[in-house]
Scaffold this motif. Structure first.
Motif, PDB file in Angstrom:
ATOM      1  N   ASN A 345       0.596  -1.047  -0.056  1.00  0.00           N
ATOM      2  CA  ASN A 345       0.076  -0.132   0.018  1.00  0.00           C
ATOM      3  C   ASN A 345       0.716   1.151   0.001  1.00  0.00           C
ATOM      4  OD1 ASN A 345       1.019  -0.199   2.620  1.00  0.00           O
ATOM      5  ND2 ASN A 345      -0.621   0.106   3.594  1.00  0.00           N
ATOM      6  N   ASP A 346       1.849   1.177  -0.547  1.00  0.00           N
ATOM      7  CA  ASP A 346       3.113   2.211  -0.450  1.00  0.00           C
ATOM      8  C   ASP A 346       2.628   3.404  -1.447  1.00  0.00           C
ATOM      9  OD1 ASP A 346       4.905   3.983  -0.332  1.00  0.00           O
ATOM     10  OD2 ASP A 346       6.610   2.640  -0.196  1.00  0.00           O
ATOM     11  N   THR A 347       1.577   4.126  -1.347  1.00  0.00           N
ATOM     12  CA  THR A 347       1.132   5.198  -2.163  1.00  0.00           C
ATOM     13  C   THR A 347       2.106   6.319  -2.254  1.00  0.00           C
ATOM     14  OG1 THR A 347      -1.298   4.787  -1.504  1.00  0.00           O
ATOM     15  CG2 THR A 347      -0.828   6.930  -2.495  1.00  0.00           C
ATOM     16  N   SER A 348       2.924   6.691  -1.504  1.00  0.00           N
ATOM     17  CA  SER A 348       4.219   7.581  -1.595  1.00  0.00           C
ATOM     18  C   SER A 348       4.878   7.387  -2.686  1.00  0.00           C
ATOM     19  CB  SER A 348       4.614   7.880  -0.138  1.00  0.00           C
ATOM     20  OG  SER A 348       5.260   6.953   0.288  1.00  0.00           O
ATOM     21  N   SER A 349       5.213   5.918  -2.666  1.00  0.00           N
ATOM     22  CA  SER A 349       6.360   5.557  -3.817  1.00  0.00           C
ATOM     23  C   SER A 349       5.620   5.692  -5.165  1.00  0.00           C
ATOM     24  CB  SER A 349       6.633   4.034  -3.485  1.00  0.00           C
ATOM     25  OG  SER A 349       7.674   4.184  -2.421  1.00  0.00           O
ATOM     26  N   VAL A 350       4.343   5.556  -5.223  1.00  0.00           N
ATOM     27  CA  VAL A 350       3.625   5.447  -6.378  1.00  0.00           C
ATOM     28  C   VAL A 350       3.547   6.919  -7.045  1.00  0.00           C
ATOM     29  CG1 VAL A 350       1.504   5.045  -7.721  1.00  0.00           C
ATOM     30  CG2 VAL A 350       2.344   3.427  -5.890  1.00  0.00           C
ATOM     31  N   ALA A 351       3.283   7.772  -6.075  1.00  0.00           N
ATOM     32  CA  ALA A 351       3.311   9.333  -6.416  1.00  0.00           C
ATOM     33  C   ALA A 351       4.330   9.772  -6.767  1.00  0.00           C
ATOM     34  CB  ALA A 351       2.917  10.138  -4.988  1.00  0.00           C
ATOM     35  N   ASN A 352       5.720   9.392  -6.170  1.00  0.00           N
ATOM     36  CA  ASN A 352       6.998   9.905  -6.390  1.00  0.00           C
ATOM     37  C   ASN A 352       7.221   9.389  -7.717  1.00  0.00           C
ATOM     38  OD1 ASN A 352       9.508  10.915  -5.988  1.00  0.00           O
ATOM     39  ND2 ASN A 352      10.367   8.710  -5.812  1.00  0.00           N
ATOM     40  N   PHE A 353       6.933   8.157  -8.251  1.00  0.00           N
ATOM     41  CA  PHE A 353       7.354   7.594  -9.408  1.00  0.00           C
ATOM     42  C   PHE A 353       6.632   8.242 -10.578  1.00  0.00           C
ATOM     43  CE2 PHE A 353       6.749   4.655 -12.859  1.00  0.00           C
ATOM     44  CZ  PHE A 353       8.027   4.253 -13.542  1.00  0.00           C
ATOM     45  N   SER A 354       5.239   8.849 -10.467  1.00  0.00           N
ATOM     46  CA  SER A 354       4.480   9.154 -11.431  1.00  0.00           C
ATOM     47  C   SER A 354       4.881  10.629 -11.584  1.00  0.00           C
ATOM     48  CB  SER A 354       2.806   8.945 -11.064  1.00  0.00           C
ATOM     49  OG  SER A 354       2.612   9.788  -9.866  1.00  0.00           O
ATOM     50  N   SER A 355       5.373  11.167 -10.556  1.00  0.00           N
ATOM     51  CA  SER A 355       5.761  12.633 -10.616  1.00  0.00           C
ATOM     52  C   SER A 355       6.807  12.804 -11.674  1.00  0.00           C
ATOM     53  CB  SER A 355       5.862  13.379  -9.346  1.00  0.00           C
ATOM     54  OG  SER A 355       7.234  12.736  -8.995  1.00  0.00           O
ATOM     55  N   LYS A 356       7.679  11.903 -11.888  1.00  0.00           N
ATOM     56  CA  LYS A 356       8.911  12.191 -12.836  1.00  0.00           C
ATOM     57  C   LYS A 356       8.644  12.058 -14.348  1.00  0.00           C
ATOM     58  CE  LYS A 356      11.829   9.369  -9.337  1.00  0.00           C
ATOM     59  NZ  LYS A 356      12.474   8.227  -9.265  1.00  0.00           N
ATOM     60  N   PHE A 357       7.407  11.951 -14.512  1.00  0.00           N
ATOM     61  CA  PHE A 357       7.199  11.616 -16.068  1.00  0.00           C
ATOM     62  C   PHE A 357       7.080  13.190 -16.741  1.00  0.00           C
ATOM     63  CE2 PHE A 357       5.992   7.388 -14.869  1.00  0.00           C
ATOM     64  CZ  PHE A 357       6.436   6.737 -15.937  1.00  0.00           C
ATOM     65  N   ARG A 358       7.480  13.272 -17.616  1.00  0.00           N
ATOM     66  CA  ARG A 358       7.605  14.679 -18.426  1.00  0.00           C
ATOM     67  C   ARG A 358       7.503  14.381 -20.036  1.00  0.00           C
ATOM     68  NH1 ARG A 358       6.397  16.079 -14.312  1.00  0.00           N
ATOM     69  NH2 ARG A 358       7.118  17.810 -12.692  1.00  0.00           N
ATOM     70  N   SER A 359       6.707  15.045 -20.716  1.00  0.00           N
ATOM     71  CA  SER A 359       7.152  14.969 -22.239  1.00  0.00           C
ATOM     72  C   SER A 359       8.456  15.505 -22.653  1.00  0.00           C
ATOM     73  CB  SER A 359       6.113  15.959 -22.826  1.00  0.00           C
ATOM     74  OG  SER A 359       4.867  15.054 -22.733  1.00  0.00           O
ATOM     75  N   LEU A 360       8.994  15.085 -23.812  1.00  0.00           N
ATOM     76  CA  LEU A 360      10.301  15.383 -24.429  1.00  0.00           C
ATOM     77  C   LEU A 360      10.104  16.986 -24.619  1.00  0.00           C
ATOM     78  CD1 LEU A 360      11.766  12.948 -26.950  1.00  0.00           C
ATOM     79  CD2 LEU A 360      12.389  13.443 -24.658  1.00  0.00           C
ATOM     80  N   ASN A 361       8.796  17.308 -25.298  1.00  0.00           N
ATOM     81  CA  ASN A 361       8.649  18.801 -25.717  1.00  0.00           C
ATOM     82  C   ASN A 361       9.904  19.354 -26.361  1.00  0.00           C
ATOM     83  OD1 ASN A 361       7.011  21.116 -25.892  1.00  0.00           O
ATOM     84  ND2 ASN A 361       7.895  21.864 -23.929  1.00  0.00           N
ATOM     85  N   ASN A 362      10.375  18.854 -27.367  1.00  0.00           N
ATOM     86  CA  ASN A 362      11.224  19.484 -28.241  1.00  0.00           C
ATOM     87  C   ASN A 362      10.540  19.908 -29.693  1.00  0.00           C
ATOM     88  OD1 ASN A 362      11.355  17.002 -29.659  1.00  0.00           O
ATOM     89  ND2 ASN A 362      13.126  16.231 -28.710  1.00  0.00           N
ATOM     90  N   ALA A 363      11.491  20.318 -30.444  1.00  0.00           N
ATOM     91  CA  ALA A 363      10.903  20.826 -31.889  1.00  0.00           C
ATOM     92  C   ALA A 363      10.452  19.558 -32.542  1.00  0.00           C
ATOM     93  CB  ALA A 363      12.023  21.368 -32.644  1.00  0.00           C
ATOM     94  N   LYS A 364      11.036  18.520 -32.594  1.00  0.00           N
ATOM     95  CA  LYS A 364      10.356  17.283 -33.159  1.00  0.00           C
ATOM     96  C   LYS A 364       9.186  16.706 -32.619  1.00  0.00           C
ATOM     97  CE  LYS A 364      12.163  13.060 -35.786  1.00  0.00           C
ATOM     98  NZ  LYS A 364      13.283  12.284 -36.239  1.00  0.00           N
ATOM     99  N   TYR A 365       9.235  16.721 -31.199  1.00  0.00           N
ATOM    100  CA  TYR A 365       8.208  15.855 -30.402  1.00  0.00           C
ATOM    101  C   TYR A 365       7.930  16.972 -29.463  1.00  0.00           C
ATOM    102  CZ  TYR A 365      10.658  11.940 -32.197  1.00  0.00           C
ATOM    103  OH  TYR A 365      11.133  10.907 -33.198  1.00  0.00           O
ATOM    104  N   PRO A 366       6.675  18.152 -29.882  1.00  0.00           N
ATOM    105  CA  PRO A 366       6.274  19.082 -29.094  1.00  0.00           C
ATOM    106  C   PRO A 366       5.185  18.397 -28.084  1.00  0.00           C
ATOM    107  CG  PRO A 366       5.480  19.105 -31.147  1.00  0.00           C
ATOM    108  CD  PRO A 366       6.310  18.005 -31.332  1.00  0.00           C
ATOM    109  N   ALA A 367       4.969  19.241 -26.905  1.00  0.00           N
ATOM    110  CA  ALA A 367       4.029  18.811 -26.039  1.00  0.00           C
ATOM    111  C   ALA A 367       2.848  20.048 -26.440  1.00  0.00           C
ATOM    112  CB  ALA A 367       4.232  19.028 -24.646  1.00  0.00           C
ATOM    113  N   ASN A 368       1.809  19.415 -27.306  1.00  0.00           N
ATOM    114  CA  ASN A 368       0.777  20.372 -27.767  1.00  0.00           C
ATOM    115  C   ASN A 368      -0.495  20.628 -26.873  1.00  0.00           C
ATOM    116  OD1 ASN A 368       1.995  21.141 -30.307  1.00  0.00           O
ATOM    117  ND2 ASN A 368       1.644  19.180 -31.119  1.00  0.00           N
ATOM    118  N   VAL A 369      -0.138  20.680 -25.486  1.00  0.00           N
ATOM    119  CA  VAL A 369      -1.294  20.573 -24.384  1.00  0.00           C
ATOM    120  C   VAL A 369      -1.971  21.970 -24.543  1.00  0.00           C
ATOM    121  CG1 VAL A 369       0.519  21.558 -22.814  1.00  0.00           C
ATOM    122  CG2 VAL A 369      -1.593  20.614 -21.907  1.00  0.00           C
TER     123      VAL A 369
END
Length: 586
Positions: A345-369
């Protein structure tokens, strides 16, 4: 005397032979476009096959007799034609999980949403193109619990003239997490729906269909990854388990995540991977420079915070280093090192892992949010109850009701005719479905605090209609009704950007200013945090009917789903084409 090969009979025979050859050998290419894209043909024969695991043999539903099923391979821009022929008594449909299906909603696959299921003795050709995607996805059955055995990898390579945004790996290896029941999973969920209780849990987790040495009678059914020293391997991780988010680790090795749900991410290191059902990820494994004279366990076990029962077991595979020269030492004397995994039930480990994800967001692979929002929605997700039918004893909460699940307290009832067919033919007013799914909870409450006394859900086939090109924001809020737990929410037909997440109740005043609108991760499945919320944004640029649901199959069976209807745009290339002639009928 010579036979005239131009005779009609011979021509027909040659044509039938060629057609059958193409369907039998799936990588035959019929055409190459000017952009280098090709058309790839596959044939899926849905058949019963005897499979033995845990010293228990049973007949399971498979594709082409394989468990797990065959891999489907394509490049970005390729067109796929997959002919599915149903040879079993069960109705079947196949979902191409994570494929955007731009203007090809007829090929998406969820039964009674985009198609009626393929009945016994019938067939259907799924016809779609891979647009703007590369990485790892998977395919699986999308009716009842058939995906317990009907699943396989969908591997999308970059275009032939393009490369990965990281160093090319020495080798690529798909690893599919699954669940195994000694019983028939269809009987398991049927019994649960009848009694109203939670279903019996699985007997084992699996790596590529193999439970591994930590289960009884399973030493010979162990997945082994054999590697060379000083190499980099790309592991294509796919969580095809029905009802469990999983922790995964390889002893004494660090993994570098480079992709999630077929979208590249900024690389980050971790010793523990968290992956929910429906999620996929590419990770790089760099092996040790010299043979370590030991082997290493690869372990996976569930993350769970709910109040119900779950399969509290661990699946093991073995990472083995190949000897550079023939060894005189007995392989059985090599020690095996075991990794440590977080608490269940280690929710903090799950939250810590999920917070690391970021899009590349460069010219070839932009983040069109989407930077602004046209329509904003707030959906609560969680469990509830349905009343016990008259003259029946139920085994759900308080032994007087049945378990149910809902979004905004609406538990979705599958229609008898596919929603997409009804929508396309303008049949919204025929009484089978309505377009009044609530945009916010009808009765607000303290979502993560003391739950309300009334846990009853409302049943119906309700949808939400949005115009083409609407910029959408959805806040998904977990509830504490019958226990707070994480919910892996999957959206068909779109990728979305995860712009924010947190614990407790979402605050519309203080939380949005903290949203990441620069490089949020792009996904198709996201875990709503246990006792928390997540905010997503997407552009509704894909006309059709698109399911959104929890990827715990038990919650899906209990009704935790809804459907978006995205209207046609004004231009011809913004409209949904007519259904194919072989679309299955109900």
């Amino acid at each position: 005397m010579a036979v005239a090969t131009s005779s009609p009979a011979v021509f027909v025979a040659l044509f039938l032979f060629a057609t059958n050859f193409i369907w039998t050998f799936p990588h035959i290419v019929l055409a190459t476009s000017k952009h280098g894209s090709v058309t790839r043909h596959y044939k899926f024969d849905i058949r019963l096959q005897n499979v033995t695991r845990l010293c228990h043999t049973k007949s399971v539903i498979t594709v082409n007799g394989k468990f797990p099923g065959p891999r489907v391979v394509a490049r970005e821009g390729d067109r796929l034609l997959v002919k599915v022929v149903n040879h079993v008594p069960n109705n079947v449909s196949i979902h191409w999980h994570g494929v955007r299906q731009l203007r090809s909603g007829w090929a998406d696959g969820p039964s009674y949403i985009t198609q009626c299921p393929i009945q016994s003795g019938q067939s259907y050709v799924y016809n779609f193109t891979i647009v703007g995607q590369r990485g790892t996805l998977f395919w699986h059955a999308h009716i009842s619990w058939l995906r317990a055995t009907l699943y396989g990898p969908l591997i999308l390579f970059p275009r032939s003239n393009e490369s990965y945004p990281f160093k090319k790996p020495y080798k690529e290896v798909p690893i599919l997490f699954g669940e195994w029941w000694n019983a028939d999973p269809e009987a398991v969920i049927a019994q649960a729906l009848q009694t109203g209780a939670g279903p019996n849990v699985s007997d084992a987790y699996t790596f590529n269909g193999l439970p591994g040495p930590l289960y009884n009678c399973s030493n010979n059914d162990t997945f082994k990854l054999r590697v060379k020293p000083g190499k980099t391997y790309l592991l294509r991780l796919i969580n095809a388990a029905l009802n469990d988010e999983l922790f995964f680790s390889i002893a004494n090795h660090t993994l570098v995540t480079v992709e999630a749900d077929a979208s590249y991410v900024k690389p980050f290191e971790s010793e523990i991977i968290v992956i929910g059902p429906g999620q996929t990820s590419n990770v790089l494994l760099k092996t040790k420079p010299q043979h370590p004279k030991t082997s290493f366990y690869m372990l996976a076990r569930p993350y769970f915070t709910g109040m119900g029962t779950f399969d509290n077991s661990t699946v093991a595979g073995i990472l083995e280093y190949k000897e550079p020269l023939p060894s005189t030492n007995s392989h059985h004397n090599i020690p095996i090192i075991r990794p440590s995994l977080p608490a269940i039930n280690d929710t903090s480990s799950v939250a810590n892992f999920s917070s690391k994800f970021r899009s590349l967001n460069n010219a070839k692979y932009p983040a069109n949010v989407p930077q602004t929002v046209d329509k904003s929605f707030f959906f609560t997700v969680g469990l509830g109850t349905s009343p016990c039918p008259k003259n029946q004893t139920c085994q759900g909460p308080n032994n007087s009701s049945k378990f149910a699940a809902s979004m905004n307290n609406m538990s979705f009832a599958l229609p008898s005719i596919a929603l997409l067919q009804q929508h396309f033919h303008g049949q919204a007013n025929n009484g089978i479905y309505t377009t009044d799914f609530p945009a916010v909870p009808l009765r607000p409450f303290n979502y993560t605090g003391t739950p309300p006394n009334n846990t009853r859900v409302t049943n119906g086939t309700k949808t939400l209609v949005i115009p083409f090109n609407t910029r959408v924001q959805v806040v998904l809020q977990d509830t504490s009704i019958l226990g707070a737990e994480s919910h892996p929410l999957h959206l068909h037909g779109f990728n979305f950007y995860v712009v924010g997440q947190g614990f407790g109740n979402f605050n519309p005043n203080t939380d949005p200013p903290k949203f990441n609108l620069v490089d949020p991760v792009e996904r198709n499945t996201i875990g709503v945090p246990s006792g928390g919320w997540v905010a997503i944004r997407f552009l509704a640029d894909n006309p059709g009917v698109w399911l959104m649901h929890c990827h715990f199959d038990v919650h899906l069976s209990w009704g935790l789903r809804m459907a978006w209807i995205v209207e046609d745009g004004k231009l011809p290339n913004q409209k949904l084409p007519p259904p194919p002639a072989d679309l299955p009928k109900c």
